[in-house]
Design a protein around this motif. Structure first.
Motif, mmCIF file in Angstrom:
data_model
loop_
_atom_site.group_PDB
_atom_site.id
_atom_site.type_symbol
_atom_site.label_atom_id
_atom_site.label_comp_id
_atom_site.label_asym_id
_atom_site.label_seq_id
_atom_site.Cartn_x
_atom_site.Cartn_y
_atom_site.Cartn_z
ATOM 1 N N VAL A 188 -33.698 -68.861 -37.699
ATOM 2 C CA VAL A 188 -33.418 -68.274 -36.239
ATOM 3 C C VAL A 188 -32.483 -67.137 -36.297
ATOM 4 N N VAL A 189 -32.761 -66.115 -35.445
ATOM 5 C CA VAL A 189 -32.069 -64.943 -35.327
ATOM 6 C C VAL A 189 -31.691 -64.574 -33.970
ATOM 7 N N PHE A 190 -30.308 -64.618 -33.691
ATOM 8 C CA PHE A 190 -29.692 -64.094 -32.534
ATOM 9 C C PHE A 190 -29.517 -62.467 -32.779
ATOM 10 N N ARG A 191 -30.140 -62.042 -31.562
ATOM 11 C CA ARG A 191 -29.727 -60.313 -31.529
ATOM 12 C C ARG A 191 -28.644 -60.340 -30.553
ATOM 13 N N THR A 192 -27.585 -59.325 -31.117
ATOM 14 C CA THR A 192 -26.360 -59.042 -29.998
ATOM 15 C C THR A 192 -26.452 -57.582 -29.977
ATOM 16 N N ASP A 193 -25.806 -57.215 -29.026
ATOM 17 C CA ASP A 193 -25.646 -55.641 -28.792
ATOM 18 C C ASP A 193 -24.500 -54.922 -29.781
ATOM 19 N N ASP A 215 -20.104 -59.203 -29.601
ATOM 20 C CA ASP A 215 -21.231 -60.299 -29.232
ATOM 21 C C ASP A 215 -21.367 -61.243 -30.341
ATOM 22 N N ARG A 216 -21.594 -60.770 -31.376
ATOM 23 C CA ARG A 216 -21.881 -61.289 -32.785
ATOM 24 C C ARG A 216 -20.978 -62.368 -32.926
ATOM 25 N N LYS A 217 -19.534 -62.077 -32.915
ATOM 26 C CA LYS A 217 -18.706 -63.236 -33.176
ATOM 27 C C LYS A 217 -18.707 -64.149 -32.124
ATOM 28 N N ASP A 218 -18.901 -63.803 -30.723
ATOM 29 C CA ASP A 218 -19.109 -64.878 -29.852
ATOM 30 C C ASP A 218 -20.078 -65.802 -30.157
ATOM 31 N N VAL A 219 -21.400 -65.253 -30.542
ATOM 32 C CA VAL A 219 -22.365 -66.142 -30.688
ATOM 33 C C VAL A 219 -22.016 -66.894 -31.970
ATOM 34 N N MET A 220 -21.558 -66.418 -32.960
ATOM 35 C CA MET A 220 -21.168 -67.158 -34.198
ATOM 36 C C MET A 220 -20.319 -68.604 -33.720
ATOM 37 N N LEU A 221 -19.020 -68.101 -32.736
ATOM 38 C CA LEU A 221 -18.266 -69.081 -32.498
ATOM 39 C C LEU A 221 -18.928 -70.252 -31.610
ATOM 40 N N ARG A 222 -19.772 -69.800 -30.745
ATOM 41 C CA ARG A 222 -20.550 -70.730 -29.818
ATOM 42 C C ARG A 222 -21.330 -71.460 -30.549
ATOM 43 N N GLU A 223 -22.075 -71.217 -31.466
ATOM 44 C CA GLU A 223 -23.206 -71.792 -32.603
ATOM 45 C C GLU A 223 -22.565 -72.694 -33.471
ATOM 46 N N SER A 224 -21.213 -72.728 -33.638
ATOM 47 C CA SER A 224 -20.690 -73.472 -34.877
ATOM 48 C C SER A 224 -19.628 -74.512 -34.411
ATOM 49 N N HIS A 251 -31.944 -75.217 -50.637
ATOM 50 C CA HIS A 251 -31.537 -76.348 -50.523
ATOM 51 C C HIS A 251 -31.721 -77.104 -49.195
ATOM 52 N N GLY A 252 -32.612 -76.352 -48.196
ATOM 53 C CA GLY A 252 -32.893 -77.160 -47.035
ATOM 54 C C GLY A 252 -32.155 -76.958 -45.809
ATOM 55 N N ALA A 253 -31.287 -76.147 -45.827
ATOM 56 C CA ALA A 253 -30.521 -76.027 -44.687
ATOM 57 C C ALA A 253 -31.304 -75.053 -43.762
ATOM 58 N N MET A 254 -30.885 -75.260 -42.499
ATOM 59 C CA MET A 254 -31.244 -74.506 -41.535
ATOM 60 C C MET A 254 -30.386 -73.225 -41.572
ATOM 61 N N VAL A 255 -31.076 -71.846 -41.304
ATOM 62 C CA VAL A 255 -30.085 -70.561 -41.501
ATOM 63 C C VAL A 255 -30.131 -69.871 -40.160
ATOM 64 N N MET A 256 -29.177 -69.657 -39.568
ATOM 65 C CA MET A 256 -29.216 -69.032 -38.313
ATOM 66 C C MET A 256 -28.331 -67.677 -38.469
ATOM 67 N N GLY A 257 -29.163 -66.500 -38.268
ATOM 68 C CA GLY A 257 -28.367 -65.189 -38.422
ATOM 69 C C GLY A 257 -28.081 -64.603 -37.285
ATOM 70 N N VAL A 258 -26.964 -63.967 -37.065
ATOM 71 C CA VAL A 258 -26.506 -63.381 -35.728
ATOM 72 C C VAL A 258 -26.390 -62.075 -36.141
ATOM 73 N N VAL A 259 -27.259 -61.125 -35.380
ATOM 74 C CA VAL A 259 -27.587 -59.618 -35.885
ATOM 75 C C VAL A 259 -27.220 -58.558 -34.896
#
Length: 177
Positions: free
Chosen positions: A80-85, A89-98, A56-64
């Motif tokens: 977009v893929v954010f790679r985390t250790d 770290d995944r939770k931190d990135v998800m929180l920061r990016e939303s 439906h046209g959304a940008m999809v950002m995965g935090v992996v």
């Protein structure tokens, strides 16, 4: 709210109603110009919501996290893929990016994400809330538990300052807006 973190199950073996509701939310996100920030895994509700949002046209950002990537379980839907250790770290990135977090039904990983967002808000790291999308009463036990924490004075301030409950899709959309 433009960027919405969605916490949800990676399980394939759950009731179809949860996938239907994830598809509904993903479609709404795409149709309304929202960006999905999610765990980036290619299974369960994670893949369902990402596929529908993308369609439906959304940008999809995965935090992996690295371990997910090493196991070959990263979704190929992500723009977009954010790679985390690790998961922290995944939770931190998800929180920061939303700007807001929505919790669909999930297991201990989803609970971990919900409580991380709430706990960090209670001590002032941010002012974001988690919306528990209470499909078929899924979150009722957690809500009762949180109420019990307050009743027994284990919460320093009302926990409802840190989460909301949406019992229908319409309520969810209103809370996101």
């Amino acid at each position: 709210m433009e960027r919405i973190a969605v916490f949800c199950s990676a399980s394939q073996d759950i009731d179809d109603i949860y996938a239907e509701k994830a598809r509904e939310l993903g479609a709404w996100m795409g149709d309304n110009g929202k960006c999905l920030v999610y765990g980036g895994t290619s299974s369960g509700l994670m893949e369902v919501i990402a596929a529908e949002a993308k369609a439906h046209g959304a940008m999809v950002m995965g935090v992996v996290p690295t371990i997910v990537e090493e196991r070959g379980k990263t979704s190929d839907i992500c723009d977009v893929v954010f790679r985390t250790d690790n998961l922290s770290d995944r939770k931190d990135v998800m929180l920061r990016e939303s700007e807001v977090a929505v919790a669909l039904p999930g297991g201990v990983g989803t609970l971990d994400e919900i409580f991380t967002v709430m706990a960090s808000a209670t001590i002032g790291y941010h002012h974001k809330q988690v919306i528990l999308y209470n499909i078929n009463g899924f979150w009722n036990g957690v809500i009762a538990f949180l109420d019990g924490l307050e009743q027994q004075n284990f919460a320093h301030s009302p926990l409802k300052n840190y989460y909301k409950v949406a019992n229908s899709f319409e309520e969810l959309v209103e809370m996101i807006k």
